[in-house]
Design a protein around this motif. Structure first.
Motif, PDB file in Angstrom:
ATOM      1  N   THR A  50     -10.459  -1.403  26.185  1.00 47.41           N
ATOM      2  CA  THR A  50     -11.528  -1.234  27.157  1.00 47.41           C
ATOM      3  C   THR A  50     -12.857  -1.740  26.608  1.00 47.41           C
ATOM      4  O   THR A  50     -13.694  -2.237  27.352  1.00 47.41           O
ATOM      5  CB  THR A  50     -11.660   0.233  27.596  1.00 47.41           C
ATOM      6  N   ALA A  51     -13.051  -1.624  25.296  1.00 47.67           N
ATOM      7  CA  ALA A  51     -14.259  -2.176  24.688  1.00 47.67           C
ATOM      8  C   ALA A  51     -14.299  -3.682  24.873  1.00 47.67           C
ATOM      9  O   ALA A  51     -15.335  -4.261  25.233  1.00 47.67           O
ATOM     10  CB  ALA A  51     -14.318  -1.826  23.207  1.00 47.67           C
ATOM     11  N   SER A  52     -13.168  -4.338  24.649  1.00 43.30           N
ATOM     12  CA  SER A  52     -13.118  -5.793  24.801  1.00 43.30           C
ATOM     13  C   SER A  52     -13.392  -6.202  26.241  1.00 43.30           C
ATOM     14  O   SER A  52     -14.109  -7.167  26.510  1.00 43.30           O
ATOM     15  CB  SER A  52     -11.744  -6.308  24.360  1.00 43.30           C
ATOM     16  N   LEU A  53     -12.858  -5.432  27.178  1.00 41.26           N
ATOM     17  CA  LEU A  53     -13.065  -5.752  28.587  1.00 41.26           C
ATOM     18  C   LEU A  53     -14.494  -5.465  29.021  1.00 41.26           C
ATOM     19  O   LEU A  53     -15.123  -6.279  29.718  1.00 41.26           O
ATOM     20  CB  LEU A  53     -12.081  -4.942  29.435  1.00 41.26           C
ATOM     21  N   ALA A  54     -15.042  -4.302  28.599  1.00 37.48           N
ATOM     22  CA  ALA A  54     -16.383  -3.911  29.032  1.00 37.48           C
ATOM     23  C   ALA A  54     -17.466  -4.766  28.390  1.00 37.48           C
ATOM     24  O   ALA A  54     -18.463  -5.104  29.029  1.00 37.48           O
ATOM     25  CB  ALA A  54     -16.621  -2.439  28.710  1.00 37.48           C
ATOM     26  N   VAL A  55     -17.280  -5.128  27.119  1.00 39.77           N
ATOM     27  CA  VAL A  55     -18.324  -5.848  26.386  1.00 39.77           C
ATOM     28  C   VAL A  55     -18.208  -7.359  26.574  1.00 39.77           C
ATOM     29  O   VAL A  55     -19.215  -8.059  26.729  1.00 39.77           O
ATOM     30  CB  VAL A  55     -18.269  -5.494  24.885  1.00 39.77           C
ATOM     31  N   LEU A  56     -16.977  -7.873  26.576  1.00 36.48           N
ATOM     32  CA  LEU A  56     -16.778  -9.322  26.601  1.00 36.48           C
ATOM     33  C   LEU A  56     -16.067  -9.830  27.844  1.00 36.48           C
ATOM     34  O   LEU A  56     -16.065 -11.042  28.086  1.00 36.48           O
ATOM     35  CB  LEU A  56     -15.952  -9.750  25.373  1.00 36.48           C
ATOM     36  N   GLY A  57     -15.426  -8.944  28.608  1.00 34.31           N
ATOM     37  CA  GLY A  57     -14.569  -9.417  29.686  1.00 34.31           C
ATOM     38  C   GLY A  57     -13.390 -10.199  29.152  1.00 34.31           C
ATOM     39  O   GLY A  57     -12.923 -11.152  29.773  1.00 34.31           O
ATOM     40  N   ALA A  58     -12.875  -9.770  27.987  1.00 33.16           N
ATOM     41  CA  ALA A  58     -11.822 -10.497  27.286  1.00 33.16           C
ATOM     42  C   ALA A  58     -10.619  -9.588  27.035  1.00 33.16           C
ATOM     43  O   ALA A  58     -10.739  -8.362  27.044  1.00 33.16           O
ATOM     44  CB  ALA A  58     -12.351 -11.029  25.953  1.00 33.16           C
ATOM     45  N   PRO A  59      -9.442 -10.174  26.789  1.00 31.85           N
ATOM     46  CA  PRO A  59      -8.269  -9.360  26.451  1.00 31.85           C
ATOM     47  C   PRO A  59      -8.428  -8.729  25.069  1.00 31.85           C
ATOM     48  O   PRO A  59      -9.327  -9.083  24.302  1.00 31.85           O
ATOM     49  CB  PRO A  59      -7.113 -10.357  26.487  1.00 31.85           C
ATOM     50  N   ASP A  60      -7.519  -7.821  24.752  1.00 30.69           N
ATOM     51  CA  ASP A  60      -7.591  -7.051  23.516  1.00 30.69           C
ATOM     52  C   ASP A  60      -7.024  -7.861  22.356  1.00 30.69           C
ATOM     53  O   ASP A  60      -5.878  -7.670  21.929  1.00 30.69           O
ATOM     54  CB  ASP A  60      -6.813  -5.740  23.686  1.00 30.69           C
ATOM     55  N   LEU A  61      -7.842  -8.776  21.844  1.00 30.96           N
ATOM     56  CA  LEU A  61      -7.416  -9.671  20.762  1.00 30.96           C
ATOM     57  C   LEU A  61      -8.311  -9.533  19.531  1.00 30.96           C
ATOM     58  O   LEU A  61      -8.422 -10.462  18.735  1.00 30.96           O
ATOM     59  CB  LEU A  61      -7.416 -11.124  21.262  1.00 30.96           C
TER      60      LEU A  61
END
Length: 290
Positions: A50-61
């Motif tokens: 969720t951090a990756s999505l909320a901060v970057l709009g990116a998958p969990d990579l």
């Protein structure tokens, strides 16, 4: 003087020392954390995905940096002062020394607890499946994380995916090593059966956290009886929020009038969420606003 952060950590320790199994609220920003607090959730969970999505709009990579992650933690803690939050600090953002820095940053941000896992991250070039770091390296990260905390109430949670990656025997061996090192709780991913859970509970003594509870494990009474104190249910709130924003923007793009939009909150909802009355009082008290 006891700080709000220390009080949150004490509440989480009390939950882990209890007899119930709780489902945490998946939170990802100040508003979601405040909603969870207002609803009455005992605990929030801020995950790496969720951090990756909320901060970057990116998958969990593992693309979010520690600085970005810690700042979002700080925003969440400031907005929901009564909600203990457990964060997924992935692999500690590097080696054992990086794990020390990670604990220092998220503790300073007011977080109650952080998980440090023994997965090899980011995934190496050419690796088709998840891998584990050597057991001694994982142990070194937990020992370093424990040494780094300033507030003894802050919790370091040792997380392992060994049950799925290397088998139950290796998962138990790692858990016992992390327990002996002084971890405050054990977080397992990849546990799928009651037999696996029973073996883990028998072999360890610390409070347990499970990354998912599906199928035969979807029974809170069973989980509680096996010392599982926290069981994640996924991260639906951020997905639901994205869908709601998409639907609203699509409707506006298609010509729907703002007054005709479905799904908007009732009058007063946002005012309560923003703590508007509190800010109005501060305005009167400190800005002479009447």
């Amino acid at each position: 003087m006891t700080t709000a952060a220390t009080r949150r950590r004490a509440r989480l320790r009390a939950l882990l020392a209890g007899t119930e199994c709780l489902h945490p609220a998946s939170v990802y920003d100040p508003l979601s954390a405040r909603i969870a607090e207002d609803i009455g959730f005992e605990l929030g969970m801020f995950a790496g995905s969720t951090a990756s999505l909320a901060v970057l709009g990116a998958p969990d990579l593992i693309l979010v940096t520690l600085t970005e992650f810690a700042e979002q933690c700080r925003r969440i803690g400031r907005a929901a002062p009564d909600l203990p939050v457990l964060v997924d600090a992935d692999h500690g953002y590097g080696n054992a020394l990086n794990a020390m820095r990670t604990v220092q940053e998220v503790e300073a941000a007011g977080i109650a607890a952080a998980t440090i896992e023994d997965t090899l991250l980011p995934r190496p070039y050419g690796a088709a499946k998840p891998q584990l770091v050597p057991r001694e390296e994982g142990l070194g990260k937990i020992r370093a994380a424990l040494a780094a905390r300033d507030d003894p109430a802050f919790l370091v949670v040792a997380r392992t995916g060994a049950a799925q990656i290397a088998g139950l025997e290796e998962a138990i061996a790692r858990a016992r090593a992390y327990e002996a090192a002084g971890a405050d709780a054990l977080f397992f991913t990849g546990v799928r059966t009651r037999a696996q859970l029973a073996a883990i509970a028998e072999a360890t003594r610390l409070p347990l956290i499970l990354g998912s509870v599906e199928g035969e494990l979807a029974d809170r009474a069973l989980l509680a009886a096996h010392r599982v104190r926290i069981a994640l249910q996924g991260h639906q709130p951020i997905a639901a929020a994205a869908q709601a924003v998409h639907a609203t923007l699509r409707a506006l793009r298609d010509g729907v009038k703002p007054s005709d939009l479905p799904g908007l909150p009732p009058p007063g909802f946002l005012a309560r969420l923003m703590r508007e009355e509190r800010y109005a009082a501060w305005t009167r008290d400190f800005l002479g606003g009447g």
